[in-house]
Scaffold this motif. Structure first.
Motif, PDB file in Angstrom:
ATOM      1  N   UNK A   8      24.208  24.328  11.968  1.00  0.00           N
ATOM      2  CA  UNK A   8      24.232  25.630  12.608  1.00  0.00           C
ATOM      3  C   UNK A   8      25.611  25.992  13.108  1.00  0.00           C
ATOM      4  N   UNK A   9      25.659  27.072  13.896  1.00  0.00           N
ATOM      5  CA  UNK A   9      24.538  27.855  14.419  1.00  0.00           C
ATOM      6  C   UNK A   9      23.973  28.831  13.395  1.00  0.00           C
ATOM      7  N   UNK A  10      23.145  29.745  13.858  1.00  0.00           N
ATOM      8  CA  UNK A  10      22.503  30.707  12.961  1.00  0.00           C
ATOM      9  C   UNK A  10      23.551  31.482  12.178  1.00  0.00           C
ATOM     10  N   UNK A  11      23.215  31.754  10.909  1.00  0.00           N
ATOM     11  CA  UNK A  11      24.110  32.529  10.067  1.00  0.00           C
ATOM     12  C   UNK A  11      24.859  31.716   9.036  1.00  0.00           C
ATOM     13  N   UNK A  12      24.752  30.386   9.093  1.00  0.00           N
ATOM     14  CA  UNK A  12      25.430  29.562   8.100  1.00  0.00           C
ATOM     15  C   UNK A  12      24.690  29.635   6.766  1.00  0.00           C
ATOM     16  N   UNK A  13      25.389  29.257   5.712  1.00  0.00           N
ATOM     17  CA  UNK A  13      24.738  29.203   4.406  1.00  0.00           C
ATOM     18  C   UNK A  13      23.664  28.116   4.389  1.00  0.00           C
ATOM     19  N   UNK A  14      23.844  27.076   5.194  1.00  0.00           N
ATOM     20  CA  UNK A  14      22.824  26.024   5.274  1.00  0.00           C
ATOM     21  C   UNK A  14      21.547  26.563   5.895  1.00  0.00           C
ATOM     22  N   UNK A  15      21.676  27.452   6.884  1.00  0.00           N
ATOM     23  CA  UNK A  15      20.485  28.084   7.443  1.00  0.00           C
ATOM     24  C   UNK A  15      19.774  28.898   6.372  1.00  0.00           C
ATOM     25  N   UNK A  16      20.534  29.584   5.522  1.00  0.00           N
ATOM     26  CA  UNK A  16      19.941  30.374   4.445  1.00  0.00           C
ATOM     27  C   UNK A  16      19.180  29.461   3.473  1.00  0.00           C
ATOM     28  N   UNK A  17      19.731  28.275   3.206  1.00  0.00           N
ATOM     29  CA  UNK A  17      19.042  27.321   2.340  1.00  0.00           C
ATOM     30  C   UNK A  17      17.759  26.813   3.003  1.00  0.00           C
ATOM     31  N   UNK A  18      17.822  26.573   4.313  1.00  0.00           N
ATOM     32  CA  UNK A  18      16.630  26.118   5.037  1.00  0.00           C
ATOM     33  C   UNK A  18      15.543  27.192   5.031  1.00  0.00           C
ATOM     34  N   UNK A  19      15.930  28.444   5.195  1.00  0.00           N
ATOM     35  CA  UNK A  19      14.965  29.539   5.136  1.00  0.00           C
ATOM     36  C   UNK A  19      14.355  29.650   3.738  1.00  0.00           C
ATOM     37  N   UNK A  20      15.175  29.422   2.723  1.00  0.00           N
ATOM     38  CA  UNK A  20      14.678  29.434   1.349  1.00  0.00           C
ATOM     39  C   UNK A  20      13.646  28.335   1.146  1.00  0.00           C
ATOM     40  N   UNK A  21      13.894  27.165   1.718  1.00  0.00           N
ATOM     41  CA  UNK A  21      12.931  26.060   1.623  1.00  0.00           C
ATOM     42  C   UNK A  21      11.599  26.456   2.261  1.00  0.00           C
ATOM     43  N   UNK A  22      11.655  27.104   3.438  1.00  0.00           N
ATOM     44  CA  UNK A  22      10.416  27.545   4.093  1.00  0.00           C
ATOM     45  C   UNK A  22       9.674  28.568   3.243  1.00  0.00           C
ATOM     46  N   UNK A  23      10.415  29.472   2.604  1.00  0.00           N
ATOM     47  CA  UNK A  23       9.782  30.476   1.743  1.00  0.00           C
ATOM     48  C   UNK A  23       9.070  29.826   0.560  1.00  0.00           C
ATOM     49  N   UNK A  24       9.680  28.778   0.015  1.00  0.00           N
ATOM     50  CA  UNK A  24       9.068  28.078  -1.110  1.00  0.00           C
ATOM     51  C   UNK A  24       7.854  27.267  -0.664  1.00  0.00           C
ATOM     52  N   UNK A  25       7.943  26.689   0.529  1.00  0.00           N
ATOM     53  CA  UNK A  25       6.874  25.812   1.016  1.00  0.00           C
ATOM     54  C   UNK A  25       5.696  26.618   1.568  1.00  0.00           C
ATOM     55  N   UNK A  26       5.977  27.761   2.200  1.00  0.00           N
ATOM     56  CA  UNK A  26       4.930  28.595   2.797  1.00  0.00           C
ATOM     57  C   UNK A  26       5.047  30.026   2.252  1.00  0.00           C
ATOM     58  N   UNK A  27       4.759  30.239   0.972  1.00  0.00           N
ATOM     59  CA  UNK A  27       4.981  31.555   0.346  1.00  0.00           C
ATOM     60  C   UNK A  27       4.084  32.664   0.876  1.00  0.00           C
ATOM     61  N   UNK A  28       2.978  32.322   1.514  1.00  0.00           N
ATOM     62  CA  UNK A  28       2.031  33.337   1.969  1.00  0.00           C
ATOM     63  C   UNK A  28       2.367  33.883   3.355  1.00  0.00           C
ATOM     64  N   UNK A  29       3.302  33.262   4.038  1.00  0.00           N
ATOM     65  CA  UNK A  29       3.654  33.721   5.378  1.00  0.00           C
ATOM     66  C   UNK A  29       4.688  34.840   5.307  1.00  0.00           C
ATOM     67  N   UNK A  30       4.480  35.877   6.097  1.00  0.00           N
ATOM     68  CA  UNK A  30       5.438  36.981   6.134  1.00  0.00           C
ATOM     69  C   UNK A  30       6.556  36.714   7.125  1.00  0.00           C
TER      70      UNK A  30
END
Length: 278
Positions: A8-30
């Motif tokens: 971190x903190x928020x806004x790093x490219x690593x945070x973007x990768x972590x958010x991408x992982x969550x999207x892949x793992x929990x695709x039904x969550x908005x």
């Protein structure tokens, strides 16, 4: 919901990768709950996963321009518990974030060493006399940018939006096809059937042909190595650890045989994981 450590903190490219992982793992969550745990360094994020403070750590491992991220490689070798569960590849586009009205007003530029290196030609051409200051993350310098009109930071567009700071130039990375591969690390392996596998080893002796023997183990079986990189063992000058990525899953019988033979021609051998690349 999985707790995730990231650089971190928020806004790093690593945070973007972590958010991408969550999207892949929990695709039904908005909307994703606040389960993201920023850490000031890569090694601290990895230790958080190893110590059980979080379930997952997301860290950068390789950039298409600047190569391997040494802190991640060293931490992987030292870790006794973590396995690669997934790899995520993201395009990287850097922005020059500053409150200065023109380039000639800028006196200092802050960014992670990788960010500075990926924009080095642009900096040499447009800001040749500006002091470049390395930080632990691309967003760390944004607090200075908010207070100092002569300061700038190299970070993502998302970072500028989060911290409500203006972008003066975008994109400024030297190569348009700029990608970074991130690793998702956890205390247990999720699969042995991924499309890629990673391992690391040290050699018994520093002598002619010492590295050839491990490489022949794979060559003789027609197993493709997609990447090889070395890091010093930190024990003695000239001793190295070799990190290898392989286009095969661990449970491939051919690969399994190679691993058995590899143990006889290496000093220490670590299987880092078998995983999918997304």
């Amino acid at each position: 919901m999985t707790m995730i450590a990231y650089l971190g903190p928020a806004g790093t490219f690593t945070e973007m990768a972590a958010l991408r992982y969550l999207q892949l793992k929990y695709p039904d969550l908005e909307h994703y709950p606040s389960r993201m745990c920023p850490y000031p360094t890569i090694s601290q994020a990895i230790k958080a996963a190893e110590n059980g403070e979080v379930e997952i750590a997301v860290v950068p491992i390789e950039n298409s321009i600047q190569g391997g991220v040494t802190m991640t490689l060293d931490s992987l070798w030292q870790s006794e518990l973590l396995q690669i569960q997934q790899a995520i590849v993201l395009p990287i586009a850097h922005a020059l974030i500053t409150r200065a009205e023109k380039l000639t007003d800028i006196k200092t530029v802050y960014s992670h060493p990788q960010g500075l290196a990926q924009c080095q030609q642009w900096l040499d051409q447009h800001l040749p006399t500006v002091q470049q200051i390395a930080t632990d993350s691309t967003t760390e310098g944004l607090h200075t940018v908010a207070e100092d009109i002569t300061a700038a930071a190299i970070a993502s567009e998302r970072a500028a939006e989060i911290y409500n700071l203006p972008i003066l130039e975008f994109p400024i990375n030297d190569q348009p096809d700029n990608f970074t591969r991130f690793l998702v690390l956890g205390r247990t392996a999720t699969t042995t059937q991924g499309t890629h596998s990673s391992l690391a080893f040290s050699l018994k002796r520093n002598m002619p042909g010492a590295l050839v023997k491990p490489l022949l183990v794979f060559a003789d079986r027609q197993i493709n190595l997609s990447r090889i990189e070395s890091r010093p063992t930190k024990r003695s000058l000239g001793e190295y650890i070799f990190f290898i990525d392989i286009d095969a899953p661990i449970d491939d019988p051919n690969f399994y045989e190679a691993l058995q033979e590899l143990q006889s021609v290496t000093e220490n051998l670590k299987i880092l994981g078998s995983y999918e690349v997304c």
